[in-house]
Design a protein around this motif. Structure first.
Motif, mmCIF file in Angstrom:
data_model
loop_
_atom_site.group_PDB
_atom_site.id
_atom_site.type_symbol
_atom_site.label_atom_id
_atom_site.label_comp_id
_atom_site.label_asym_id
_atom_site.label_seq_id
_atom_site.Cartn_x
_atom_site.Cartn_y
_atom_site.Cartn_z
ATOM 1 N N LEU A 85 0.837 -1.193 0.000
ATOM 2 C CA LEU A 85 0.000 0.000 0.000
ATOM 3 C C LEU A 85 0.873 1.245 0.000
ATOM 4 N N GLY A 87 -0.416 4.424 0.434
ATOM 5 C CA GLY A 87 -0.946 5.312 1.445
ATOM 6 C C GLY A 87 -1.156 6.737 0.947
ATOM 7 N N VAL A 89 -2.303 5.615 4.651
ATOM 8 C CA VAL A 89 -3.349 4.760 5.181
ATOM 9 C C VAL A 89 -3.084 4.519 6.656
ATOM 10 N N LEU A 90 -4.139 4.594 7.454
ATOM 11 C CA LEU A 90 -4.043 4.318 8.881
ATOM 12 C C LEU A 90 -4.052 2.807 9.079
ATOM 13 N N VAL A 91 -3.026 2.284 9.709
ATOM 14 C CA VAL A 91 -2.877 0.839 9.851
ATOM 15 C C VAL A 91 -3.917 0.292 10.820
ATOM 16 N N ASP A 92 -4.596 -0.743 10.384
ATOM 17 C CA ASP A 92 -5.581 -1.447 11.217
ATOM 18 C C ASP A 92 -5.108 -2.893 11.380
ATOM 19 N N HIS A 96 -5.366 -5.188 8.159
ATOM 20 C CA HIS A 96 -4.185 -5.175 7.296
ATOM 21 C C HIS A 96 -3.230 -6.314 7.622
ATOM 22 N N GLN A 100 0.740 -5.925 3.203
ATOM 23 C CA GLN A 100 0.128 -4.678 2.760
ATOM 24 C C GLN A 100 0.823 -3.445 3.339
ATOM 25 N N VAL A 101 1.158 -3.497 4.627
ATOM 26 C CA VAL A 101 1.655 -2.290 5.298
ATOM 27 C C VAL A 101 3.058 -2.434 5.885
ATOM 28 N N TRP A 115 0.571 5.481 10.576
ATOM 29 C CA TRP A 115 0.269 5.729 9.174
ATOM 30 C C TRP A 115 1.378 5.181 8.293
ATOM 31 N N ALA A 117 2.916 5.528 4.533
ATOM 32 C CA ALA A 117 2.890 6.418 3.368
ATOM 33 C C ALA A 117 4.243 6.373 2.685
ATOM 34 N N ALA A 126 -1.530 13.621 6.797
ATOM 35 C CA ALA A 126 -2.669 12.792 7.196
ATOM 36 C C ALA A 126 -2.743 12.669 8.714
#
Length: 324
Positions: A85, A87, A89-92, A96, A100-101, A115, A117, A126
């Motif tokens: 990703l 971004g 994007v806020l990592v969940d 996730h 992905q992150v 986050w 990015a 963000a």
């Protein structure tokens, strides 16, 4: 990939290969100097960068976790090494994956909003928009796209600054003197004997506040004494993890060093499980590797949790207080 052995030669005797590559290293260092001279996005909230001079792991993630315990309202911004990703994007952690992150953001997300990015400036923006009172920039010391109000350089005393040369002649992204001149504080991580050795080798270049810390296992109710384990680790320096396990009394019947951030494929995990069963051993790994395990495999693996302990935070606490 393992770095070449000559990267870790003493700076006084870097070796023939390093000397032959030194002109390329000088070009690399000069390019870094030109890049970091550019100005970047200046956030409305303080930005603290936790970075390094070396390529590879130096202990930035434990340092970030420790800092999160000393500031309030912080968000973390990470590039998300190895993640797909871009971004921001806020990592969940519930949604996730490491693919992905990245594994480090997944781990950090358990401690603070994190986050990912590829564009660090966009990630900081963000975080600001989401209400961050302070931003911890995970890595990015040589990235000019974000202005840093405070930069903490982290170094592992076991390897120090290697042979003192820049890539590809050595492990550095920029010369030690130049990098430390841009930093606000240095954090060296390792046990007392390693700290002493590091100071003997590099102390003449340290003209900034110097914090010393060590990674210590957290007592989670697990009795490691005499436990037969197959230990595996895909971190910057797996040998540190193995040493921590031994310090807790574990009997490592097999130690498997993986590349940093190496994907934990089904084939690899099945092999490790079969080897552990054949040796009558318990699988054990690091926190960073644990977040990359498939959910179905995690119950089969124990985790040794370590945290950074710093004897005296006062210099960094004072610098942070001035920003707030």
């Amino acid at each position: 990939m393992r770095p070449p052995a000559f990267w870790h030669n003493p700076p006084a005797a870097p070796g023939l290969a390093a000397r032959l590559l030194q002109p390329l290293g000088q070009i690399y260092g000069a390019a870094t100097a030109r890049r970091v001279a550019r100005s970047g996005y200046r956030a409305a909230v303080p930005v603290i960068c936790i970075g390094n001079l070396n390529v590879g792991g130096t202990g930035k993630t434990p340092a970030t976790i420790a800092l999160l315990g000393r500031v309030s309202g912080a968000h973390v911004v990470s590039r998300g090494y190895g993640g797909s990703l871009s971004g921001p994007v806020l990592v969940d952690p519930q949604r996730h994956t490491a693919a992905q992150v990245g594994d480090e953001p997944l781990l950090l997300a358990a401690f603070a909003p994190t986050w990912v990015a590829k564009d660090r400036a966009a990630g900081v923006q963000a975080a600001e928009a989401a209400g961050a009172a302070i931003v911890l920039l995970d890595d990015g010391f040589q990235n000019p796209t974000v202005y840093k109000d405070l930069s903490l350089v982290v170094v592992d005393v076991a390897r120090g600054f290697g042979n003192g040369l820049c890539l590809p002649a050595g492990p550095l992204r920029e010369p030690v003197k130049a990098g430390l001149s841009r930093a606000d504080a240095l954090l060296s991580i390792g046990e007392a004997d390693g700290q002493d050795r590091f100071l003997r080798e590099w102390g003449h270049l340290i003209r900034l506040p110097h914090l010393r810390g060590a990674l210590k296992p957290v007592q989670m109710g697990m009795d490691w004494q005499g436990q037969r384990v197959l230990a595996f680790a895909g971190i910057g320096h797996p040998e540190k993890f193995f040493a921590s396990l031994r310090s807790q009394g574990a009997e490592i019947v097999r130690a498997v060093s993986l590349d940093d951030h190496q994907p934990l494929s089904d084939t690899l995990l099945r092999r490790l499980e079969a080897e552990a069963n054949g040796l009558g051993a318990q699988l054990v790994t690091t926190e960073k590797d644990q977040v990359r395990l498939p959910a179905s495999f995690r119950p089969k693996v124990l985790t040794l949790v370590v945290r950074l302990e710093v004897a005296d935070w006062s210099a960094l606490d004072a610098a942070i207080a001035k920003m707030l």
